[in-house]
Write an enzyme that holds these catalytic residues in place. Sequence first.
Site, mmCIF file in Angstrom:
data_model
loop_
_atom_site.group_PDB
_atom_site.id
_atom_site.type_symbol
_atom_site.label_atom_id
_atom_site.label_comp_id
_atom_site.label_asym_id
_atom_site.label_seq_id
_atom_site.Cartn_x
_atom_site.Cartn_y
_atom_site.Cartn_z
ATOM 1 N N LYS A 124 0.849 -1.189 0.000
ATOM 2 C CA LYS A 124 0.000 0.000 0.000
ATOM 3 C C LYS A 124 0.887 1.242 0.000
ATOM 4 O O LYS A 124 1.899 1.291 0.717
ATOM 5 C CB LYS A 124 -0.914 -0.019 1.232
ATOM 6 C CG LYS A 124 -1.960 1.095 1.246
ATOM 7 C CD LYS A 124 -2.900 0.980 2.451
ATOM 8 C CE LYS A 124 -3.988 2.058 2.425
ATOM 9 N NZ LYS A 124 -4.881 1.994 3.584
ATOM 10 N N SER A 134 -9.925 2.439 2.550
ATOM 11 C CA SER A 134 -8.960 3.080 1.686
ATOM 12 C C SER A 134 -8.002 2.115 0.986
ATOM 13 O O SER A 134 -7.371 2.504 0.007
ATOM 14 C CB SER A 134 -8.136 4.069 2.511
ATOM 15 O OG SER A 134 -7.321 3.386 3.455
ATOM 16 N N SER A 141 -10.442 0.381 6.895
ATOM 17 C CA SER A 141 -9.768 0.429 5.596
ATOM 18 C C SER A 141 -9.127 -0.879 5.135
ATOM 19 O O SER A 141 -8.691 -0.977 3.991
ATOM 20 C CB SER A 141 -8.703 1.530 5.595
ATOM 21 O OG SER A 141 -9.313 2.786 5.413
#
Lengths: 509, 494
Positions: free
Chosen positions: B79, B160, B184
């Site tokens: 990420k 997210s 998330s």
Amino acid sequence: MRGLRLNSVQDLRRKPESGGKMSEYRIQGNTGAWEVVIGLEVHAQITSESKLFSGSSTGFGAEPNSHVSLVDAAMPGMLPVPNRECLRQAVRTGMAINAQINRWSRFDRKNYFYADLPQGYQISQLYHPIVGEGEIEVTLNEKDPDSPTKKIGIERIHVEQDAGKLMHDQHPTMSFVDLNRSGVALMEIVSRPDISSPQEAGAYLKKLRSILRYVGSCDGNMEQGSMRADVNVSVRKPGGELGTRTETKNVNSIRFMMQAIEYEAQRQVDLIENGGAVVQETRLFDPNKMETRSMRSKEDAHDYRYFPDPDLLPVELDDAFLEECRASLPELPDAKRARYEAMGLTAYNAAVLTAEAETAFWFEDLLAQGVDAKQGSNWLMSELFGALNKMGKTLDESPVNPKQAAELLGLVADGTISGSIAKQVFEIMLETGQAASAIVEEKGLKQTNDTGAIESEIAKIMAANEDKVAEYRSGKDKLFGFFVGQTMKAMQGKANPQIINDLLKKALG
Amino acid sequence: MTELTKLGVAAIRDGVASGAFTAVEVATAFNSNVAKAKALNAFIVETPEKAIEAAQAVDADRAAGKPLGKMAGVPIGMKDLFCTQGVQTTAASHILEGFVPTYESTVSAKLWKAGAGMLGKLNMDQFAMGSSNETSYFGNVISPWRRNDGSNAALAPGGSSGGSSSAIAARLCPAATGTDTGGSIRQPAAFVGISGIKPTYGRCSRWGVVAFASSLDQAGPMARDVRDCAIMLEAMAGFDPKDSTSLDLPVPTWEAGLNRDLKGKRIGIPKEYRLDGIDEDIAKMWDNGIAWLKDAGAEIVDISLPHTQYALPAYYIIAPAEASSNLARYDGVRFGLRDLPEGAGLQDMYAATRAAGFGEEVRRRIMIGTYVLSAGFYDAYYTQAQKVRALIARDFENAWASCDLILAPTAPSAAFGLGEKNADPLSMYLNDVFAVPASLAGLPAMSVPGGLSKDGLPLGLQIIGKALDEQAVLNAGLAIEQRSGFTAEAGEWW
């Protein structure tokens, strides 16, 4: 939520009685006398190898941006880790001013934007400082044992990060930022508005600096910015309601601070008496013009949006830590002065020797060498201070160290040399750095106890001064000193004065 | 070669260790899938050479007879919130575009040390603020899933960690890192039919992870199944002296501890999560989950978490408050974007840089956070929210008296279409309604696939555990996984 209660302990040592009174300071205005109310916020750089939340060095005077870690530069994803030594020093300082030590404290973020503040917030302690209420006793003239004393309340000591430094003189259109100081640990020591004259403020700052140096938590070096004061000043009619205060920021010498207070108080009196009103604002002191000027008003004041720093856990201090802090505290100025007086030093000597940590530590070293306290203090106060004064040097720069001095004083104490010879030897020591015994040996300055030699000189002197011998014997006692002087001169100062006395009395009858 | 990309973490690790295939073969296969899937926009930066390099090192170690790490030979997606040395790290923002860290986050460093390799930096919601991956400066991530109505509407992969979820579901990587501040990891996992666990707050170091809300941010693994999550979490977790909030505890051997037998475990079903007008598919999936856990030997108990309704408002005060301060460092002074208009002063530079560098949602949350911390509002908002947070934590503490785990849906609905909710921030925020309480309490929580909606889209079941009891969470996840029969996959259209 766990541990939100404020769990604090009272310092175990004596709690001083409420304050005495010092001289009254008044500004005479057109409408009468005005009283000045002063509170100080002193920022003291904590003595530590590394910064408050990073491993960077705190060394002064390095190349710009050479002591900057990823944390100090607030790079993305960087986190603060508290430096326990900085917290320890704050706790020791708190103990030295008999303050409440808070076993549970917390760091808060003070949010504002500035180019010298990489995180966009300063990590400080608003809601739960590590040190609570304490006090400091000050005397207007610490060297005068009869000078009145006063207790100045300390509201709190909290620990926080310093900011970096902007440099505006490096480039015609740009400002540069030096982050070497960014993240350096500061203690903010906040006084109560108990101070009522520039002199008291000066005495307070001196005493505070002395305590910090004794404790070793700050070097107190104002020229290098290790210590600076924000000065809150307001004026009022004696005993009246408190007036609106102004805060003069970052004053970096005791003299400037006293000047700033004097100017600011006078300015406020003039303003009010001319129908104006004091505005709550932040001001700057200009030492060249000896005046303060407005920096920003309350309307422009930041909303710092303080909130607990979520990157840090609360600081919890356990018994062992507090005990270690307490055990590591040195004897503090007031206690030391009392002890010196008990050892037979004059009140004046005891006051002077303890006022500054450097002097006290030097004297302690001298005593540790086995020197008699009275002899040592007298010598230090007259001979060493006199010599340093002449050379324009501080005690730290003394060419003679306590060990060397102890040897010299030892030679006097055991009768090897006389006091007057010691002065000569000391001068040579200052010039050459030689050891006292070597000088005495080399120059043949040893005191003689040879009664035969002395008697023979006395006989010669009496023979050459028969008239004076007669006068003495007819009752003019004062002439005894003349004979002592002549004999000592004949012995080139090396005769034991006691023996001269004894032999002369016998010879003159 | 395509077969290799069907494998998960455990299978790749075991195959590389046994010599069934090489790590380089695996990395090459996934690199190829990544290269072909530009349409999903899952990656901001692709680093095929990094994946190969790491694989070569693993193959060399194996050849030399050296012991192999927990993740040896497994290529993963990272990420873009994790700082990676020498590789651009942006948090999907314009303000950090071009920022190349000189340092490696603790979590990513641990993964590389365990033998994992990096396929690239995964797209995400900007600064991890979002639930649909529509706030990225680098464009929306598209879910590989499509509804079964033939509409071909582009769906949100969740957020997210939307790049992570999309990439795993599309088999661009067998696993990826995620971070979870208010759901998330869990919500995107639910949206694409994979597993993901947010461990107890403090298990994984936050050092080197671009901060959103420090008291909530927690890294965790996202992967195809529960075992893969257990393996990867072992590699990611552990005490880090550089993070004061990191837990100084040994890392359990979660994989070895996996046990699908739930005899003696009590599963709490919180009545407050059964909202009025709850989605029918969600309600059905939840009931299925309850039945599967019963079947695994667990006892089902009804519980109450009375302050649940206040969790979301409290979260949307605390998280923006912390974010408004955490994001103050992006000021154009030292790194990242600088917008210095002609003749501008310092304040102008701040304003211009931050206006240009932050997206709309980030700006919105900075404004909210600044407001709730400002003088006169602090007590009404921030202090109140902290009190609510304490009450939420107490709700869970009380619940643990009668249960060991809690079962709930991960999100209130299946994936929605891109653009369907982004006009209304509140309806977007409601996506996190089931995820946020566990975040506020710092508890471990996991999402595992629970079935499909009528539209043929994956739904997620959430398991919340006691602090530090990731093992029980993983075990319940495993029990569900083995009963749900979830094998659905997104058809390859990209």
